[in-house]
Design a protein around this motif. Sequence first.
Motif, PDB file in Angstrom:
ATOM      1  N   CYS A 185       0.808  -1.223   0.000  1.00  0.00           N
ATOM      2  CA  CYS A 185       0.000   0.000   0.000  1.00  0.00           C
ATOM      3  C   CYS A 185       0.836   1.266   0.000  1.00  0.00           C
ATOM      4  CB  CYS A 185      -0.889   0.043   1.242  1.00  0.00           C
ATOM      5  SG  CYS A 185      -1.949  -1.363   1.426  1.00  0.00           S
ATOM      6  N   MET A 186       1.781   1.326   0.948  1.00  0.00           N
ATOM      7  CA  MET A 186       2.523   2.562   1.162  1.00  0.00           C
ATOM      8  C   MET A 186       3.343   2.976  -0.050  1.00  0.00           C
ATOM      9  SD  MET A 186       1.727   3.393   4.177  1.00  0.00           S
ATOM     10  CE  MET A 186       1.007   2.689   5.631  1.00  0.00           C
ATOM     11  N   LYS A 201       8.951   2.113  -6.739  1.00  0.00           N
ATOM     12  CA  LYS A 201       8.359   1.228  -7.745  1.00  0.00           C
ATOM     13  C   LYS A 201       9.085   1.381  -9.076  1.00  0.00           C
ATOM     14  CE  LYS A 201       4.982   2.652 -10.318  1.00  0.00           C
ATOM     15  NZ  LYS A 201       3.684   3.249 -10.698  1.00  0.00           N
ATOM     16  N   HIS A 230       2.691   3.087  -3.022  1.00  0.00           N
ATOM     17  CA  HIS A 230       2.006   3.916  -4.017  1.00  0.00           C
ATOM     18  C   HIS A 230       2.276   5.391  -3.747  1.00  0.00           C
ATOM     19  CE1 HIS A 230      -0.168   0.822  -6.174  1.00  0.00           C
ATOM     20  NE2 HIS A 230      -0.387   0.246  -5.030  1.00  0.00           N
ATOM     21  N   LEU A 231       2.605   5.695  -2.490  1.00  0.00           N
ATOM     22  CA  LEU A 231       2.904   7.085  -2.153  1.00  0.00           C
ATOM     23  C   LEU A 231       4.395   7.369  -2.266  1.00  0.00           C
ATOM     24  CD1 LEU A 231       0.404   7.345   0.812  1.00  0.00           C
ATOM     25  CD2 LEU A 231       0.202   8.406  -1.411  1.00  0.00           C
ATOM     26  N   THR A 232       5.188   6.341  -2.608  1.00  0.00           N
ATOM     27  CA  THR A 232       6.619   6.543  -2.873  1.00  0.00           C
ATOM     28  C   THR A 232       6.937   5.916  -4.213  1.00  0.00           C
ATOM     29  OG1 THR A 232       7.147   4.514  -1.651  1.00  0.00           O
ATOM     30  CG2 THR A 232       7.321   6.564  -0.443  1.00  0.00           C
ATOM     31  N   PRO A 233       6.426   6.512  -5.302  1.00  0.00           N
ATOM     32  CA  PRO A 233       6.559   5.887  -6.613  1.00  0.00           C
ATOM     33  C   PRO A 233       7.992   5.725  -7.093  1.00  0.00           C
ATOM     34  CG  PRO A 233       5.684   8.117  -6.805  1.00  0.00           C
ATOM     35  CD  PRO A 233       5.690   7.779  -5.354  1.00  0.00           C
ATOM     36  N   GLU A 248       6.673  13.183  -2.939  1.00  0.00           N
ATOM     37  CA  GLU A 248       7.064  12.169  -3.921  1.00  0.00           C
ATOM     38  C   GLU A 248       5.873  11.591  -4.664  1.00  0.00           C
ATOM     39  OE1 GLU A 248       9.604   9.220  -2.219  1.00  0.00           O
ATOM     40  OE2 GLU A 248       9.310   7.891  -3.928  1.00  0.00           O
ATOM     41  N   GLU A 249       4.726  11.509  -3.955  1.00  0.00           N
ATOM     42  CA  GLU A 249       3.566  10.869  -4.576  1.00  0.00           C
ATOM     43  C   GLU A 249       3.022  11.625  -5.789  1.00  0.00           C
ATOM     44  OE1 GLU A 249       3.964  11.984  -1.423  1.00  0.00           O
ATOM     45  OE2 GLU A 249       2.029  12.310  -0.478  1.00  0.00           O
ATOM     46  N   GLY A 265      -3.930  -1.168  -7.726  1.00  0.00           N
ATOM     47  CA  GLY A 265      -4.436  -0.936  -6.379  1.00  0.00           C
ATOM     48  C   GLY A 265      -4.072  -2.132  -5.533  1.00  0.00           C
TER      49      GLY A 265
END
Lengths: 111, 601, 343
Positions: B376-377, B385, B379-382, C118-119, B406
Amino acid sequence: MTNWGYYIQKDRQIDFEANSHEVSAEVESREPSFKLCISCGTCAATCSAAVFTDFSLRKIILLVRRGELQGLESELTKCMLCGKCQLACPRGVNTRNVVLQIGKALQKFKL
Amino acid sequence: MTFNFFVLPFFLGLIFLLVMLAVRYSRWIAAFNPVQKAILRGGINSSTVSRALAEVFMESLLHRRMFRRNALLGYMHMSFAFGWFLLILIGNIESRTYSGGYINPPYYPIFLKFFVHDKRVLPFEITTIPGIFRFTMDIVLLMILSGLVFAMFKRVHSRWFGIRRTTSLKSVDKIALSALWFIFPLRLLAESFTAGMYQGGGFLTNTLGKALASFLPVSYFAYPAWWAYSLALGVFFVAVPWSRFMHIPTEVLLIFLRHFGLSSTEKFSPFSEIEINACPRCGLCIDICQMHRVAGEETTMAVYFMRAVREGKLDAEVADTCLLCGRCMEVCPVQINTNAIRIARRGENSSGIQQNINYLKPVSRRKADVVYFTGCMSHLTPAVKVSMLSVFSHARVNALMLDEEGTICCGRPLKLTGQAEAAGLLVKANEQLIASSGASLLVTSCPICYKSFKEDYNTGIEVLHHSQFLNRLAKEGRIKLKSTKQNIVFHDPCELGRGSGIYDDPRELLARIADVQEVTEERKNALCCGGSIGDLGLTRVQRKEITNDALDVLMAQEPEILVTACPLCKKTLALPGRVIVKDIAEVVAGAIELSADQDKY
Amino acid sequence: MNKRVAVIGGGPSGLECAATLRKMGISVILFDREAETGGHLKQWHKLFPDRRSSTEVLHLLRDNHQPDGIEIYSNTLVERIEETGNNFTIYAQENASYMADAVVLATGFDLFNVTRKEEYGYGIYENVITSADLELMFSSPGKLVTHQGVVPRRVGFVHCVGSRDEKAGNLYCSRVCCITAVKQAIEIRQLLPQTQATCFYMDLRMYGRHFEELYNEAQEKWNVSFIRGRLSEAAENQDGSIIVKVEDTLTGRPLKMNVDLLVLMAGMEPSAFTPKIITNQATAYGEDGFMLPPDPLIGSNRSGTAGLFLAGTCTGPKSITETLADARSAALEAADFLKEILR
C-alpha cells in the motif's frame, strides 16, 4: 410549533436538531485529531478499499459530524486499516484510530 | 535435635508459597487449549529438558543477557539469584555431611549453623571438607551482600546501572523487597552471633562474631536473630505470589515451556499469562522505549502495560499506544514477547466492530517468474516502484507487478490492531492472486508486507524482501553496480531488522555503491522512525518528536543521504526536511552500470 | 555624518526598500547573492491578477525606481550580521565586511521542493512540472508542449503543494498559489485554445482585489474547470500522460481523469539562508519558520533587535503588491530609527 413556511423533503434533510451527536462527541474526545478534518478527500482518493467498493472515509467523517449514522457500521467494516489515508492526510488526522473509534462509539451508543 | 519453633515462619511460608505456585501453575497449564497441550506433550524429552536446564542456569541464575546490557545491573541480579541458589545447594550438601541421612526437613540446611556447631574446624582453615564448605558458604553470602549494597545504590544512582528510571513499586512489592533485603543481613547476623557464642563460623561470620562478642552479650542476641531471619524469609515467601518476585519461579516455568515448543501468539492464552508473570520488573524496557524517553508517555511502556494486564486494569488506550518497534523485546532479560501480547490484548479489549473485507473477487493475472508486491505505502513513494521496475528490466527478470492498479493490503496493519481473523480475508485474496501468476518468487519492497508474507501466508513459494533480492542480483552478477563514494547511513526499519532479522543484506548491497557509515544505535538497537503502522494512540506531534530524535542519531555523521528499505520509514524520515532520504532500490537503480550490449532504459 | 542602511537581498522587497530609503536621502548598500537583482521576479512571466508583464515591473524596480547612490554588491552572499556597538557589521564571503547603522533583511523565500511530495511524481514522471517551470515555459511559447513534444490536450493544476500540509512540514497557507493557478489556467487557455484546464483545489483563496473577478473570468470566459478534491497521488500512463487520483468531494465520488501535463502549485518556504545570517537570541522565528516580529500586528517590520528591520516575504508569503508596500514600510521604520540615533 410554528410552521416554517417552506417544505423540504423530510428524508433528504439533515435534521441537525433531531440527530444524535453523541457518537461525534465521543470520537472527538477519544481521538482529538478527528476535529481537524477539512474534507479535502485525499484519504478517499488514496484509499485501498475504494478501489473495490464505494467506501469513502471523507464521507463517513462528514456524516458522523452531522449525526447521520444510518448504515455507517456496515460501511466502516470495509476499511482494510491499511494506513494509506493516514500517510496522505494533510491535516495529520489519525485516520486509522478515527475508524476504530467511530466503530467503538457506534457500538457504545447503539440505539 | 533438629527442630525449633523459630523455623516455623520459614517452613510455613515455604509450604504456603509452594502450594500457591502449584495451584496457579497447574491452573494455567490446565487451561491451555488443545493445540498448546499437544505441543507440550510432544515437546517434553531429555534434550529439551537439558536445554531448558542450561538456559535456566545461564539466564535465571547467571543473568547473562542482563550482563551484556550493563555489567553492574547483571552482577546485582546475579549475586542474589545465583548466590541464593548456591547457598541452598551447597547448604544442602553440607548439611548432609552432618545429619548422615538423605531426607532432612527443608529448614535444616537453611538454619544449619543454629543446629550444628562444629568445633573441629578452625574458622580460616580451607584444607578440610568442612573447612571448604565453611569458606564457600561465607564467600557466597559475601557476594550476595555485595549485590545488596548495589541494589541499595541503584535506588539512588540508577544511571550507573544503565537505566535512568527504575520501575515504580506497588505496596506489596515494597513489603517483599524489604523482606528480601533483610534476609541476608539477618542471616549474617544470626550466624555471626552464633559463631561469636561458639567460636565457630567461617572467615566472615567468625570475624564478625568475634567483633560483636567483644562488646555485646551475643548469647542473648543470637536466638532473636534466628527468629528474625526466619520471619524475613516467611514474610518474603508469603508476599511472593502477589509481588514482582513471582517472576523468579515463573521465569523457570516459562523457560521450560518455551523449550517444549510453546510461544505467545496473537491470541491471548494462559501462556501469555505465564509470560507476563515472568516479568521481573527490572525496568530495562523503560529507558529503551522511545514513547517514554522522547514522547513523554508514562503508562504505556512494556512493564506497565503488563502490570495493567496482570491487575485486570488495562485501558484500551494503553494497549493501543505502542510503536510495536520491538526495542523492549530486544532488551528484555526474560525475552518476553511483548508485541504479541500487546496485539493479543488489542483484540481482546476491542469494544468496536470487526472489519469485514468480503468484497474481493478472485482475479487472474498473467504468468510471470517473479511477482513484485509493492504494498500500500509504496504507491505514495513511486520512486521505489519505478526503480524496481528499472532493475527488473536491466536484469532481464520476467516480473509482474501484482498491485499496479491498487493494492489489496497484505493484512498486517489490520492484524496489528488485534483483528487477525479479519486479516485472514485479505491473506486469502492475495494468496489467490499470487498463485494465479504461477511465479516461483515473491519480492516485496515493504518490510511490513514481507513479515506478513513470511508469518501469515501460505504462498508455497520463496519470499524475499527487495533488499535481499537486489543483493542476490548483485552477487550473481545480473546487475553491475558502480561505486559513487557517497557518504551514506542506512536506517534499519523495525519490521525488517528486529522484525525479520535482516541487517546484513542491505548493508552488503550498499557497500558496493557507497560508503556506509555506522551510527551509535543501529541493527538490533536501531531507533524507530516514528512512522509505525502498529501505533494507534500517539499524536502527530509525538510522532514528529520521535522522528527528529531518530534523525539526530542518524545524522550525527552528517551523511549526504539517508537510505532505508521501507516506504513508511522513507516518508516519515523525509518529513522534517532535514536530509534527503532514498530507498535502497533508488540507490541501486541509480548505480547500475550499463554494459555495451544493454539498451539504455 | 551620513547614516547608512544595509539591505540584505536584491529581490522586489530589497530593491523597493533601497529606492525608498534613497528617496529620503539615506545612503544604502544592497547585497544580492545572485548575479542579477530581481529575486524570483526574474522567473515569472505575467503577474496576477491583471497579467502585468513581470519584465516591465522588474525594469521599473531596477531602473526607474532606482536613483543613484545605492551601492549594489551582486554575487555576494551575506554570511552573517553582528551587532557591534551602535551599528552592524555585515560579513560576506572571503572575509569581506561592511558597516551599517541599520539593516533591513529582505532575504525572501524559497519555493517548496516538490520532490518532497514524492507521490505527485515530480522528477519521476516527465509530464509533472511546477508552477515555476510553467512560468518559464510561458516565456518561450514554443516550449508549451509535453515531454513528448506535443501540445497537451488537458492541463491539470494541483493547489497547495507543500502548503497546508502536515506531511510536508508546512501547516500554513502560501497565500498566492490559488490566484497563480487561476492565472496560469487562463494563460494556458489563451495560448492553447484547444487545451482544457482543470484546477484541483481544497479551497479557493481569492482574497485580494480583483481576484474573485479573475476566478469568474476563468470560468465564464475561459472555460476553466474547478474540481474540489486533493490529489493523493499521480501515476503515469504508457504514453506519458498522467493519471490523477482524486475524489470529487462535491459529488462524493472518485474521479478518473488523465492529464497531459500536471502543474504543481509549489508553496513558499522561508529562505534557507535567513537563519544563518542572524543568530542572536532576540531574533525569533515562528513555528512556520518565517521570521517573527515581536508585534506582528502593528510592528510587522520590526525585529527584536533595534536597528534591524524585516521586509518582504522573509516574514511570510506575500504578493508583489504586498511585498512592495511592506518594503516601503520597512524603509520608513529604518529612517525613523536613524533619526532617533541622529538626535
